[in-house]
Design an enzyme around this catalytic site. Structure first.
Site, PDB file in Angstrom:
ATOM      1  N   ASP A 100       0.856  -1.183   0.000  1.00  0.00           N
ATOM      2  CA  ASP A 100       0.000   0.000   0.000  1.00  0.00           C
ATOM      3  C   ASP A 100       0.896   1.238   0.000  1.00  0.00           C
ATOM      4  OD1 ASP A 100      -1.815   2.013   0.599  1.00  0.00           O
ATOM      5  OD2 ASP A 100      -2.851   0.928   2.154  1.00  0.00           O
ATOM      6  N   PHE A 149      -9.882  -0.529  -0.256  1.00  0.00           N
ATOM      7  CA  PHE A 149      -9.494  -1.403   0.858  1.00  0.00           C
ATOM      8  C   PHE A 149     -10.051  -2.799   0.603  1.00  0.00           C
ATOM      9  CE2 PHE A 149      -9.657  -3.331   5.042  1.00  0.00           C
ATOM     10  CZ  PHE A 149      -8.411  -2.992   5.537  1.00  0.00           C
TER      11      PHE A 149
HETATM   12  P1  5GP Z   1       1.968  -0.494   3.674  1.00  0.00           P
HETATM   13  O1  5GP Z   1       3.081  -0.439   4.692  1.00  0.00           O
HETATM   14  O2  5GP Z   1       2.455  -0.839   2.291  1.00  0.00           O
HETATM   15  O3  5GP Z   1       1.133   0.752   3.709  1.00  0.00           O
HETATM   16  O4  5GP Z   1       0.939  -1.587   4.106  1.00  0.00           O
HETATM   17  C1  5GP Z   1       1.302  -2.860   4.380  1.00  0.00           C
HETATM   18  C2  5GP Z   1       0.275  -3.564   5.217  1.00  0.00           C
HETATM   19  O5  5GP Z   1      -0.919  -2.797   5.428  1.00  0.00           O
HETATM   20  C3  5GP Z   1      -0.163  -4.824   4.523  1.00  0.00           C
HETATM   21  O6  5GP Z   1       0.713  -5.890   4.776  1.00  0.00           O
HETATM   22  C4  5GP Z   1      -1.538  -5.032   5.126  1.00  0.00           C
HETATM   23  O7  5GP Z   1      -1.439  -5.682   6.344  1.00  0.00           O
HETATM   24  C5  5GP Z   1      -2.061  -3.616   5.362  1.00  0.00           C
HETATM   25  N1  5GP Z   1      -2.916  -3.169   4.249  1.00  0.00           N
HETATM   26  C6  5GP Z   1      -2.632  -2.253   3.297  1.00  0.00           C
HETATM   27  N2  5GP Z   1      -3.650  -2.122   2.423  1.00  0.00           N
HETATM   28  C7  5GP Z   1      -4.607  -2.973   2.834  1.00  0.00           C
HETATM   29  C8  5GP Z   1      -5.916  -3.306   2.329  1.00  0.00           C
HETATM   30  O8  5GP Z   1      -6.426  -2.817   1.312  1.00  0.00           O
HETATM   31  N3  5GP Z   1      -6.585  -4.264   3.023  1.00  0.00           N
HETATM   32  C9  5GP Z   1      -6.094  -4.853   4.153  1.00  0.00           C
HETATM   33  N4  5GP Z   1      -6.852  -5.772   4.744  1.00  0.00           N
HETATM   34  N5  5GP Z   1      -4.875  -4.568   4.649  1.00  0.00           N
HETATM   35  C10 5GP Z   1      -4.143  -3.628   4.000  1.00  0.00           C
END
Ligand code: 5GP
Length: 173
Positions: A100, A149
């Site tokens: 994300d 999401f």
């Molecule tokens: P980042 O550090 O890239 O923002 O996010 C990593 C973590 O955020 C992912 O491993 C996941 O646990 C959570 N995450 C990010 N986007 C989503 C989403 O759309 N749905 C869910 N369930 N978790 C997300």
């Protein structure tokens, strides 16, 4: 009430993971692989991807803090569980459910790179296109998606929905 709209089917995921597994098998020919899963969300992707990789492979896990009950990233990465194995001189493939903001993987890459792996790459089932807050180079991407999401296939909302056999978009009313 939560409702979930099916987005990527279990069949589509299976086909894509097979393709990714083939590519990884070809890229790492003649080498041993250490797959590092980022808990908790990756358990399903990791199990299914690993079965498509035809190489001598070992496994380890890290756990980092993610969203908790909210659906916006906090920007804070906290390591809850570190690797049990040394990675110096080894070929390491990080397996993630979703990228994300990129903050989690950016942090993990930095902290693992200093341990001296022979190589360090990332495989992720889902990659949210164009919203990374930090650069993150994901070599193996399953599906590029928008900012919605999503839940299912290991991904949760407030601890629920990880066991859905597909990826869906969560909407709340
Ligand atoms: P980042 O550090 O890239 O923002 O996010 C990593 C973590 O955020 C992912 O491993 C996941 O646990 C959570 N995450 C990010 N986007 C989503 C989403 O759309 N749905 C869910 N369930 N978790 C997300």
């Amino acid at each position: 009430m939560d409702s979930i709209n099916p987005f990527i089917s279990g069949e589509q995921i299976a086909v894509r993971l097979q393709e990714m597994g083939k590519r990884i098998t070809a890229d790492y020919q003649g080498r041993d692989l250490l797959i590092v899963g980022v808990l908790k969300g990756t358990f399903m992707v990791m199990a299914d991807l690993a079965r498509q990789i035809k190489l001598p492979t070992q496994f380890d896990y890290m756990a980092v803090s993610s969203y908790g009950a909210a659906t916006k990233t906090s920007g804070v990465v906290r390591v809850l569980k570190d690797l049990e194995q040394e990675i110096a001189g080894r070929h390491v493939l990080i397996c993630e459910d979703i990228v994300d903001s990129g903050l989690t993987l950016n942090y993990l890459m930095k902290s693992l790179r200093v341990r001296g792996p022979a190589s360090l790459e990332i495989a992720a089932l889902l990659f949210k296109e164009g919203i990374q807050r930090v650069p993150v180079d994901v070599k193996y991407v399953g599906f590029r998606i928008g900012p919605e999401f999503v839940v299912g296939y290991g991904l949760d909302y407030d601890g629920k929905y990880r066991n859905l056999p597909y990826v869906g978009i969560l909407s709340q009313s």
